[in-house]
Design a protein around this motif. Sequence first.
Motif, PDB file in Angstrom:
ATOM      1  N   SER A 305       0.915  -1.216  -0.086  1.00 17.90           N
ATOM      2  CA  SER A 305       0.136  -0.015   0.030  1.00 17.90           C
ATOM      3  C   SER A 305       0.948   1.082  -0.044  1.00 17.90           C
ATOM      4  CB  SER A 305      -0.957   0.131   1.215  1.00 17.90           C
ATOM      5  OG  SER A 305      -0.171   0.225   2.420  1.00 17.90           O
ATOM      6  N   MET A 335      -3.262   4.364  -2.332  1.00 16.83           N
ATOM      7  CA  MET A 335      -3.119   2.907  -3.282  1.00 16.83           C
ATOM      8  C   MET A 335      -3.156   1.847  -2.718  1.00 16.83           C
ATOM      9  SD  MET A 335      -1.507   3.000  -7.111  1.00 16.83           S
ATOM     10  CE  MET A 335       0.435   3.215  -6.401  1.00 16.83           C
ATOM     11  N   ASP A 338      -6.115  -3.285  -4.970  1.00 16.91           N
ATOM     12  CA  ASP A 338      -7.471  -3.122  -5.541  1.00 16.91           C
ATOM     13  C   ASP A 338      -7.818  -1.511  -5.726  1.00 16.91           C
ATOM     14  OD1 ASP A 338      -7.545  -5.802  -5.401  1.00 16.91           O
ATOM     15  OD2 ASP A 338      -8.253  -5.692  -3.269  1.00 16.91           O
ATOM     16  N   ASP A 339      -7.286  -0.589  -5.046  1.00 13.88           N
ATOM     17  CA  ASP A 339      -8.012   0.651  -5.300  1.00 13.88           C
ATOM     18  C   ASP A 339      -6.803   1.941  -5.350  1.00 13.88           C
ATOM     19  OD1 ASP A 339     -11.043   0.288  -4.568  1.00 13.88           O
ATOM     20  OD2 ASP A 339     -10.013  -0.676  -3.218  1.00 13.88           O
ATOM     21  N   ARG A 341      -7.136   6.015  -4.998  1.00 13.54           N
ATOM     22  CA  ARG A 341      -7.906   7.330  -4.521  1.00 13.54           C
ATOM     23  C   ARG A 341      -7.142   8.348  -4.470  1.00 13.54           C
ATOM     24  NH1 ARG A 341     -11.055   3.767  -5.812  1.00 13.54           N
ATOM     25  NH2 ARG A 341     -12.814   3.114  -4.673  1.00 13.54           N
ATOM     26  N   LYS A 356      -7.931  -2.213 -10.907  1.00 10.01           N
ATOM     27  CA  LYS A 356      -7.823  -1.310  -9.871  1.00 10.01           C
ATOM     28  C   LYS A 356      -9.372  -0.641  -9.980  1.00 10.01           C
ATOM     29  CE  LYS A 356      -3.047  -0.350  -8.715  1.00 10.01           C
ATOM     30  NZ  LYS A 356      -3.171  -1.150  -7.297  1.00 10.01           N
ATOM     31  N   ASP A 357     -10.070  -0.147  -8.826  1.00  5.37           N
ATOM     32  CA  ASP A 357     -11.038   1.011  -9.065  1.00  5.37           C
ATOM     33  C   ASP A 357     -10.249   2.328  -8.925  1.00  5.37           C
ATOM     34  OD1 ASP A 357     -13.130  -0.851  -9.750  1.00  5.37           O
ATOM     35  OD2 ASP A 357     -13.521  -1.273  -7.508  1.00  5.37           O
ATOM     36  N   ILE A 358     -10.593   3.346  -9.689  1.00  5.73           N
ATOM     37  CA  ILE A 358      -9.841   4.599  -9.644  1.00  5.73           C
ATOM     38  C   ILE A 358     -10.738   5.582  -9.511  1.00  5.73           C
ATOM     39  CG2 ILE A 358      -8.373   5.994 -11.055  1.00  5.73           C
ATOM     40  CD1 ILE A 358      -7.103   3.927 -12.597  1.00  5.73           C
ATOM     41  N   ARG A 359     -10.595   6.531  -8.463  1.00  5.85           N
ATOM     42  CA  ARG A 359     -11.308   7.644  -7.989  1.00  5.85           C
ATOM     43  C   ARG A 359     -10.373   8.910  -7.860  1.00  5.85           C
ATOM     44  NH1 ARG A 359     -16.158   7.934  -3.746  1.00  5.85           N
ATOM     45  NH2 ARG A 359     -16.887  10.312  -4.117  1.00  5.85           N
ATOM     46  N   ASN A 371      -6.709   1.735 -18.013  1.00  7.58           N
ATOM     47  CA  ASN A 371      -7.119   0.874 -16.939  1.00  7.58           C
ATOM     48  C   ASN A 371      -8.008  -0.365 -17.624  1.00  7.58           C
ATOM     49  OD1 ASN A 371      -7.240  -0.024 -14.331  1.00  7.58           O
ATOM     50  ND2 ASN A 371      -9.283   0.793 -14.112  1.00  7.58           N
ATOM     51  N   GLY A 374     -11.573  -2.273 -13.893  1.00  3.98           N
ATOM     52  CA  GLY A 374     -11.952  -1.619 -12.624  1.00  3.98           C
ATOM     53  C   GLY A 374     -12.648  -0.122 -13.145  1.00  3.98           C
TER      54      GLY A 374
END
Length: 489
Positions: A305, A335, A338-339, A341, A356-359, A371, A374
């Motif tokens: 992470s 980060m 999986d994600d 932010r 990855k889910d990206i926000r 990407n 995700g």
Amino acid sequence: MASQVPIPPPLPPRHRSLAGPVVLIVIGIVFLLSTMGVLHWENLGYWFAHYWPLLLILWGIIKLVEYQQAQRAGTRPAGIGAGGVFLLIVLVCFGLIATQATRVDWSELRDHLNIDDNSDFPFFGHNYSFDDQLQQAFPTSASLHVIDDRGAVNVTTSEDNQIHVIVRKRINAENQGNADKWNGGTKPQITVSGSILTLNANTQGSGDHRVTTDMDVAIPRKASVVLSTRRGDIGVIGRDGDTDISSQKGEVSVTDVNGKVSLSLEGSSARVSQVSSDVSVQGRPSDVSLDNVKGAARLTGEFDSLKLSKIAGPVNFKSARTDLEFSKIDGDLDMDSDDLRASDLNGPLHISTRDKDIRLSGISGDVRLSNENGAVEIRMNKLGSMQVENRSADIQIYLPDKAGFQIDARTHDGEIQSDFSDVKISNSDDRGTATGIVGGGGGLKLVVTNEHGGIEIRKGSIPTPPSVPVPPHPPKEPHPPTVPEATEN
């Protein structure tokens, strides 16, 4: 008259073998010496693990001598017998187990089982503590090199031009005598060579025996520091010079450094804050956190992470799955596997990753993002040119209401939606397209493509939370009337 059958002469008696009793006597003598304190269990186990085949050789020699004596005497040689066979099986089994046990890194096993150095388990021996102090002049313009194979190292600022070292040592041994001997062989050493002062914890001075040496080190603030540990926490507070750290299986903390910070980590975590220059991290760390860095940040390797906050210089991150670059970060980035932010990033921003889910929110400048597997959500604060690619998940892009741009969006197995009336949308059974010029274009181009997912182009970089009606306060209950007190007339 019937002839008599001759009766064969009786067989000579068979003498019992002495091999088994002799081997038992040898084993008994060794154990007796151990219980009397002449031999130590640790040494006994080591000798048995390496030399137990000698007992088989002794057994064989005895059997050979017995056989030759039986041949000369005309008697039958003694056999091994069921008891001897059992003893041989037990000896071979225990010998093989002991040999394999010596090839096990028990210190590593103890670490894997998370058995603390302060824990006192008879199976691993007993812990004995020793304290020491070192002090001498620190050469002007010198740098400090610290070597500690096992133990924590904390570096702070001294009030004079000397190095001060407080040593706390823990030795794993069977008894006090061995602990004293290994303590004498593992005294920390200070050597000076040119402009380098080396502090060596000397934990290897006891060979394979477990020694943990924690050191608190105070040196002048201007000195740079190079630290290396295999297992142990590291702390550095207050440096004007550079800080270079190599760590395995420990926690690293670096605070208030004006020079550069370089970390090489394997299985360690790191917390770095208040650095006035560049920071670089490489290797396979667990958790890494950078906060309030005025220089650039370069990160390379496989991280469990990553947390970034207020990085004034360019940020570059590279791993097997992810490439990440941007100019600076005024907010935060978080980060993991999986994600991703992030908020308040300044471009040009480049992200290439997968799974990855990206926000992203509060983004300013150019964006180039790729990407797959995700979802992608981007909320722009100041619009730049954009190129966004995704696969197997939706894309949501929020733009300022009065933004000017030219758009070219395409999707396969998905629909396109837009809040901007100047965008022409065409959605068929398996394809969608969106083109148009909004607000005069402004010289900015948005190219968005998606496979097996939808695309949404929305107004508003930061959504306004829905207003929730506040229920009126219920009327307060009236106070009960005051009962007048009785008085005498």
